[in-house]
Design a protein around this motif. Structure first.
Motif: not given
Ligand code: KIV
Length: 287
Positions: A181-185, A42-48, A114-116, A204-206, A23-27, A214-218
Motif C-alpha cells: 500500500i502506498v500511504l501518501e501525505f 519502478v512506478l509508472v505513476g499517473d504523476s506523468a 497495477v496500483k489504484l 510512504g510518500v510524505g 521511484v517513478t519513471a515514465y520513459d 519510500q516512494v518519490l516522483v523521479l
Molecule cells: O503517480 C504517482 O507518482 C504516485 C506516487 C506519488 C505514489 O502515485
C-alpha cells in the motif's frame, strides 16, 4: 543479470526487515537508470500527467497515454518490479471495466502489477483484479485523483477521526488482497501503526520514517519539476545541469564552435578534385 523481482519478493522484503526503495519513471532512458541504481519498484505513476505532460493534475491522463509510458518503462527494466498506475476513471465505472483495464496495463503495457487509489470503497475492485491474477498495490491517505476535485492536497490523518478512517481503509485494502500500500501525505502516527500491524509493506510518500519503504516522483528527486510537494527531497539539480548544457550548445551553434573538428568528415583528395571538376562543368567554367 539480477533476477526480476516479483510482488511476492516485495512482500518478503518486509518480513526480512529490508526497506523498499521505489521511484517513478515514465520513459526508457530514465527507467534504465533507476533500475541500474538498484530501486526495488519502478512506478509508472499517473504523476506523468503533471511532470511529463504539463497537465494541471493527475485526472487528465488516460489509459492510452499511460500505456505508452508503461511500455517504455517495462522494456527498460531488468530487475525491479514495474507497477502501472491506473488512471482516473479506468477503474471507477465498474469492476468489469477495472479488471479489463488492469489486464491492458499488463498485456499491452508490460507491467508486473497495477496500483489504484482508494480505500474500503475499492476493496471489491481490488479483489476482482487480484482474482484475475494481477497483483495490486493500494494507495490511501491523500489520494491525488479525488483530492484534485474535492478534498484538496493537504496532510491527512491529523484528527483521530480521519486517522482512524485511513487505518480502516488500509486494512480493507490489505484484506482485499493488495500486496502493498502506498500511504501518501499522512501523519507519521498513522504510518507507524499501519507499518507495524499490516503484513504487507506500507510504502510512504510524505508519511514519515516508520514506513516499510519510500516512494518519490523521479522529477522531484532529480530537481526537474518546479512545483514539488513539501515532502519531496531533491537529490540533484538537473534543471541547472540541463539549462547550462543547452545554453552552451545554443551559444556554440551561434558562434560556430559546434560542430568542431572530429565531429564532421571530408571527402578524400581524389573525390574532392573530381567533384570540383564536375561543379565547374555545371557552372560552365570547365572544359
Ligand atoms: O503517480 C504517482 O507518482 C504516485 C506516487 C506519488 C505514489 O502515485
Amino acid at each position: 543479470m539480477a533476477e526480476k523481482l516479483t510482488a511476492w519478493d516485495i512482500v518478503r522484503k518486509k518480513a526480512k526487515g529490508e526497506r523498499i526503495a521505489m521511484v517513478t519513471a515514465y520513459d526508457y532512458p530514465t527507467a534504465r537508470l533507476v533500475d541500474e541504481a538498484g530501486v526495488d519498484v519502478v512506478l509508472v505513476g499517473d504523476s506523468a500527467a503533471m511532470v511529463v505532460l504539463g497537465m494541471r493534475d493527475t485526472r487528465f491522463i488516460g489509459m492510452e497515454e499511460m500505456l505508452v509510458f508503461c511500455r517504455a518503462v517495462s522494456s527498460a527494466v531488468r530487475r525491479a518490479l514495474v507497477v502501472g498506475d491506473m488512471p482516473f476513471m479506468s477503474y471507477q465505472v465498474s469492476t468489469e471495466q477495472a479488471v479489463a483495464n488492469a489486464g491492458r496495463m499488463v498485456r499491452e503495457g508490460g507491467v508486473d502489477a497495477v496500483k489504484l487509489e482508494g480505500g474500503a470503497d475499492y476493496a471489491e475492485v481490488i479483489r476482482a483484479i487480484v482474482r484475475a491474477g494481477i497483483p495490486v498495490m493500494g494507495h490511501v491517505g491523500m489520494t491525488p485523483q479525488s483530492a484534485a476535485s474535492s478534498t484538496g492536497f493537504r496532510l491527512r490523518g491529523k484528527s483521530a477521526d480521519e486517522a482512524e478512517r485511513i487505518i480502516r481503509d488500509a486494512e480493507e485494502v490489505a484484506r482485499a488482497g493488495a500486496f502493498s500500500i502506498v500511504l501518501e501525505f499522512t501523519t507519521a502516527e498513522v504510518a507507524e501503526y499501519l507499518s507495524r500491524t499490516l503484513e504487507i509493506p506500507v510504502i510512504g510518500v510524505g508519511a514519515g520514517p516508520h514506513c516499510d519503504g519510500q516512494v518519490l516522483v523521479l522529477h522531484d528527486v532529480l530537481g526537474l519539476y518546479e512545483n514539488s510537494p513539501p515532502f519531496a527531497k531533491k537529490y540533484a539539480d538537473l534543471r541547472s545541469v540541463v539549462l547550462d548544457a543547452i545554453s552552451r550548445y545554443v551559444s556554440d551553434v551561434r558562434n560556430g564552435a559546434f560542430p568542431d573538428e572530429g565531429r564532421y568528415w571530408r571527402m578524400d583528395e581524389r573525390e574532392r578534385a573530381e567533384l570540383k571538376r564536375r561543379l565547374e562543368e555545371r557552372t560552365g567554367k570547365g572544359g
